[in-house]
Design a protein around this motif. Structure first.
Motif, PDB file in Angstrom:
ATOM      1  N   SER A  54      -8.578  11.377  -8.008  1.00 57.32           N
ATOM      2  CA  SER A  54      -7.707  10.249  -7.676  1.00 57.32           C
ATOM      3  C   SER A  54      -6.312  10.601  -8.182  1.00 57.32           C
ATOM      4  O   SER A  54      -6.039  11.758  -8.494  1.00 57.32           O
ATOM      5  CB  SER A  54      -8.229   8.956  -8.310  1.00 57.32           C
ATOM      6  OG  SER A  54      -8.300   9.084  -9.712  1.00 57.32           O
ATOM      7  N   TYR A 114       0.794  11.631  -4.573  1.00 51.49           N
ATOM      8  CA  TYR A 114       0.026  12.865  -4.695  1.00 51.49           C
ATOM      9  C   TYR A 114       0.861  14.085  -4.333  1.00 51.49           C
ATOM     10  O   TYR A 114       0.772  15.136  -4.976  1.00 51.49           O
ATOM     11  CB  TYR A 114      -1.213  12.787  -3.804  1.00 51.49           C
ATOM     12  CG  TYR A 114      -1.968  14.087  -3.672  1.00 51.49           C
ATOM     13  CD1 TYR A 114      -2.700  14.596  -4.737  1.00 51.49           C
ATOM     14  CD2 TYR A 114      -1.949  14.820  -2.484  1.00 51.49           C
ATOM     15  CE1 TYR A 114      -3.388  15.788  -4.625  1.00 51.49           C
ATOM     16  CE2 TYR A 114      -2.634  16.012  -2.363  1.00 51.49           C
ATOM     17  CZ  TYR A 114      -3.352  16.493  -3.435  1.00 51.49           C
ATOM     18  OH  TYR A 114      -4.032  17.682  -3.321  1.00 51.49           O
ATOM     19  N   ILE A 152      -7.541   8.326   6.848  1.00 50.40           N
ATOM     20  CA  ILE A 152      -8.136   9.523   6.249  1.00 50.40           C
ATOM     21  C   ILE A 152      -7.758  10.752   7.067  1.00 50.40           C
ATOM     22  O   ILE A 152      -7.537  11.834   6.506  1.00 50.40           O
ATOM     23  CB  ILE A 152      -9.672   9.407   6.110  1.00 50.40           C
ATOM     24  CG1 ILE A 152     -10.197  10.611   5.309  1.00 50.40           C
ATOM     25  CG2 ILE A 152     -10.368   9.297   7.452  1.00 50.40           C
ATOM     26  CD1 ILE A 152     -11.681  10.589   5.033  1.00 50.40           C
ATOM     27  N   VAL A 162      -4.304  11.661   5.804  1.00 50.43           N
ATOM     28  CA  VAL A 162      -4.338  12.189   4.436  1.00 50.43           C
ATOM     29  C   VAL A 162      -4.856  13.628   4.429  1.00 50.43           C
ATOM     30  O   VAL A 162      -4.290  14.510   3.768  1.00 50.43           O
ATOM     31  CB  VAL A 162      -5.207  11.294   3.532  1.00 50.43           C
ATOM     32  CG1 VAL A 162      -5.372  11.936   2.157  1.00 50.43           C
ATOM     33  CG2 VAL A 162      -4.590   9.916   3.388  1.00 50.43           C
ATOM     34  N   THR A 188      -2.622  16.893   3.455  1.00 49.94           N
ATOM     35  CA  THR A 188      -3.134  17.686   2.334  1.00 49.94           C
ATOM     36  C   THR A 188      -3.262  19.148   2.738  1.00 49.94           C
ATOM     37  O   THR A 188      -2.981  20.056   1.940  1.00 49.94           O
ATOM     38  CB  THR A 188      -4.494  17.131   1.868  1.00 49.94           C
ATOM     39  OG1 THR A 188      -4.338  15.769   1.457  1.00 49.94           O
ATOM     40  CG2 THR A 188      -5.039  17.940   0.690  1.00 49.94           C
ATOM     41  N   ARG A 225      -9.766  18.809  -3.364  1.00 47.41           N
ATOM     42  CA  ARG A 225      -9.118  17.535  -3.079  1.00 47.41           C
ATOM     43  C   ARG A 225      -9.646  16.939  -1.777  1.00 47.41           C
ATOM     44  O   ARG A 225      -9.913  15.733  -1.691  1.00 47.41           O
ATOM     45  CB  ARG A 225      -7.606  17.723  -3.002  1.00 47.41           C
ATOM     46  CG  ARG A 225      -6.841  16.472  -2.627  1.00 47.41           C
ATOM     47  CD  ARG A 225      -6.964  15.390  -3.671  1.00 47.41           C
ATOM     48  NE  ARG A 225      -6.146  14.234  -3.314  1.00 47.41           N
ATOM     49  CZ  ARG A 225      -5.928  13.206  -4.099  1.00 47.41           C
ATOM     50  NH1 ARG A 225      -6.460  13.181  -5.300  1.00 47.41           N
ATOM     51  NH2 ARG A 225      -5.185  12.199  -3.709  1.00 47.41           N
ATOM     52  N   LYS A 226      -9.804  17.756  -0.755  1.00 44.18           N
ATOM     53  CA  LYS A 226     -10.321  17.261   0.524  1.00 44.18           C
ATOM     54  C   LYS A 226     -11.726  16.683   0.352  1.00 44.18           C
ATOM     55  O   LYS A 226     -12.049  15.631   0.923  1.00 44.18           O
ATOM     56  CB  LYS A 226     -10.328  18.390   1.558  1.00 44.18           C
ATOM     57  CG  LYS A 226      -8.951  18.852   1.994  1.00 44.18           C
ATOM     58  CD  LYS A 226      -9.074  20.000   2.980  1.00 44.18           C
ATOM     59  CE  LYS A 226      -7.726  20.585   3.329  1.00 44.18           C
ATOM     60  NZ  LYS A 226      -7.841  21.757   4.245  1.00 44.18           N
ATOM     61  N   ILE A 251     -11.387  13.346  -1.256  1.00 42.80           N
ATOM     62  CA  ILE A 251     -10.888  12.342  -0.306  1.00 42.80           C
ATOM     63  C   ILE A 251     -12.027  11.809   0.551  1.00 42.80           C
ATOM     64  O   ILE A 251     -12.199  10.597   0.714  1.00 42.80           O
ATOM     65  CB  ILE A 251      -9.786  12.949   0.594  1.00 42.80           C
ATOM     66  CG1 ILE A 251      -8.528  13.242  -0.214  1.00 42.80           C
ATOM     67  CG2 ILE A 251      -9.455  12.008   1.760  1.00 42.80           C
ATOM     68  CD1 ILE A 251      -7.513  14.105   0.510  1.00 42.80           C
ATOM     69  N   ASP A 265     -14.366   9.638  -1.396  1.00 45.21           N
ATOM     70  CA  ASP A 265     -13.743   8.349  -1.682  1.00 45.21           C
ATOM     71  C   ASP A 265     -13.886   7.402  -0.489  1.00 45.21           C
ATOM     72  O   ASP A 265     -14.267   6.232  -0.642  1.00 45.21           O
ATOM     73  CB  ASP A 265     -12.274   8.566  -2.027  1.00 45.21           C
ATOM     74  CG  ASP A 265     -11.568   7.278  -2.430  1.00 45.21           C
ATOM     75  OD1 ASP A 265     -12.201   6.443  -3.088  1.00 45.21           O
ATOM     76  OD2 ASP A 265     -10.385   7.126  -2.092  1.00 45.21           O
ATOM     77  N   TYR A 266     -13.604   7.899   0.706  1.00 43.33           N
ATOM     78  CA  TYR A 266     -13.701   7.059   1.896  1.00 43.33           C
ATOM     79  C   TYR A 266     -15.153   6.761   2.262  1.00 43.33           C
ATOM     80  O   TYR A 266     -15.457   5.672   2.777  1.00 43.33           O
ATOM     81  CB  TYR A 266     -12.965   7.717   3.067  1.00 43.33           C
ATOM     82  CG  TYR A 266     -11.468   7.490   3.031  1.00 43.33           C
ATOM     83  CD1 TYR A 266     -10.865   6.562   3.864  1.00 43.33           C
ATOM     84  CD2 TYR A 266     -10.654   8.195   2.152  1.00 43.33           C
ATOM     85  CE1 TYR A 266      -9.491   6.337   3.831  1.00 43.33           C
ATOM     86  CE2 TYR A 266      -9.289   7.987   2.107  1.00 43.33           C
ATOM     87  CZ  TYR A 266      -8.718   7.056   2.945  1.00 43.33           C
ATOM     88  OH  TYR A 266      -7.355   6.829   2.895  1.00 43.33           O
TER      89      TYR A 266
END
Length: 378
Positions: free
Chosen positions: A192, A225, A270, A273, A277, A294-295, A298, A301-302
């Motif tokens: 995050s 970010y 998403i 993002v 990214t 990071r991907k 992400i 998270d979604y």
């Protein structure tokens, strides 16, 4: 003086009322028309909070000039009126940009309206619903970047204050001494946000040289970010003091808007993002491993949002977006997408897993607490 840790149950600290403008500027050395630091404040419908932000800027005790640039995106509440009152009291310190139409709703990013106004060698960010606590914040971060010429970004911890629950706690802390330089991979691969926005302190020249899409892309949902990743690509200097308060779940904030967003909006977001990214891969000093982590974070998270919403439709769409960027589901996650029944079973499995984890943490805390209890035997 830095604010020391507060104990649970204490009131959230607030910055004191600022001194008159003449007193703030009295200790400045050099040309007062050439500020060393530009403070950038982006605000919208922050009437209950904006005074705290402005007070946090104005309590700064420095021997160098600084300026305050406030951008209000056509607030519908009393935000502009409050800012105007402060500007009348501090005309040599505060510059305002008042929009008559909301630019964010038109796809314009607020940073593009303030970046060209920056005159400082350094810049500091603080949104209108956050605020600074310590009068030493700017001086200490100036020192850190002055003594680390190859690094462009400094951050520090904050108190996280959840306005919906009325709770606060220290957040974004690292077990490091002040002045430690963190690798950019720590920020890029974070699950995050790595540091609070109100902690960002950077070289203005580097900020202005960020890619055009950062300032102008209409589908970029946030910038925090990418500031961490791009300005921090040569390392991030950490100040260990808690210099600010980060409010979460403020009405109209990113967190609040996310909770109220439709599934289709989240699917579109998403995609954006992940796409932006991926642009970090153009920078050799940012490792592809960190970017891929990071991907993955992400997508997870979604997917978590989809589970919380009980939306198989969103879960499938998020997983499909992840596949486009080589983020693949585990076998159990693929089974979960087969049908509504399998999806409900997977949600129950995740619930049990989370409950078990919380129970283990609770038992560990109890053991730790009782292990510290004095021995009254004998």
């Amino acid at each position: 003086m830095a604010i020391e840790h507060l104990q649970p149950g204490n009131l959230v600290p607030k910055p004191p009322e600022p001194r008159p403008e003449s007193e703030i500027m009295a200790g400045w050395k050099g040309d007062r028309n050439k500020p060393l630091v530009s403070i950038l404040c982006i605000t919208y419908n922050h009437a209950p909070y904006i005074a705290d932000a402005l007070n946090g800027f104005l309590i700064q005790e420095t021997d160098f000039p600084f300026e305050i640039i406030v951008h209000d995106d056509a607030s519908a509440d009393e935000t502009q009126r409050i800012i105007e009152q402060y500007q009348q009291r501090y005309p040599n310190l505060i510059t305002t940009v008042f929009q008559t139409e909301n630019q964010y709703s038109k796809g314009s990013r607020p940073t593009q309206f303030v970046k060209d106004l920056c005159r400082g060698i350094y810049s500091a960010l603080c949104e209108g619903d956050d605020y600074w606590l310590s009068p030493d914040k700017l001086s200490k971060q100036v020192f850190l970047l002055e003594t680390n010429k190859d690094v462009h970004l400094s951050v520090h911890p904050a108190y996280l204050f959840d306005v919906s629950k009325g709770k606060f706690a220290p957040k974004f802390e690292h077990d490091l001494v002040s002045g430690s330089v963190l690798p950019v991979s720590d920020a890029v691969s974070a699950s995050s946000q790595f540091a609070p926005t109100a902690s960002y302190f950077f070289r203005t020249k580097e900020f202005l040289s960020m890619p055009e899409w950062f300032f102008n892309a209409q589908d970029l949902p946030f910038g925090d970010y990418f500031i961490e990743a791009l300005l921090g690509r040569h390392g991030i200097i950490y100040a260990h003091d808690i210099f600010s308060v980060y409010r979460r779940n403020v009405p109209g904030s990113y967190t609040h808007r996310t909770a109220q967003s439709s599934d289709n909006y989240l699917i579109s977001r998403i995609g954006s993002v992940l796409r932006y990214t991926s642009k970090l891969e153009d920078y050799e000093c940012i490792s592809s491993i960190s970017i891929q982590k990071r991907k993955v974070n992400i997508v997870k998270d979604y997917q978590g949002m989809a589970l919380a919403r009980r939306s198989l439709y969103l879960y499938r769409a998020v997983s499909a977006e992840g596949e486009r960027y080589a983020v693949r589901n585990a076998v159990v996650e693929n089974i979960a997408m087969k049908s509504e029944v399998s999806f409900r079973c997977y949600r129950f499995y995740r619930f049990l897993k989370a409950t078990s984890s919380k129970l283990k943490s609770f038992i560990w805390m109890l053991k730790k607490r009782f292990s510290r209890s004095p021995n009254f035997s004998g």
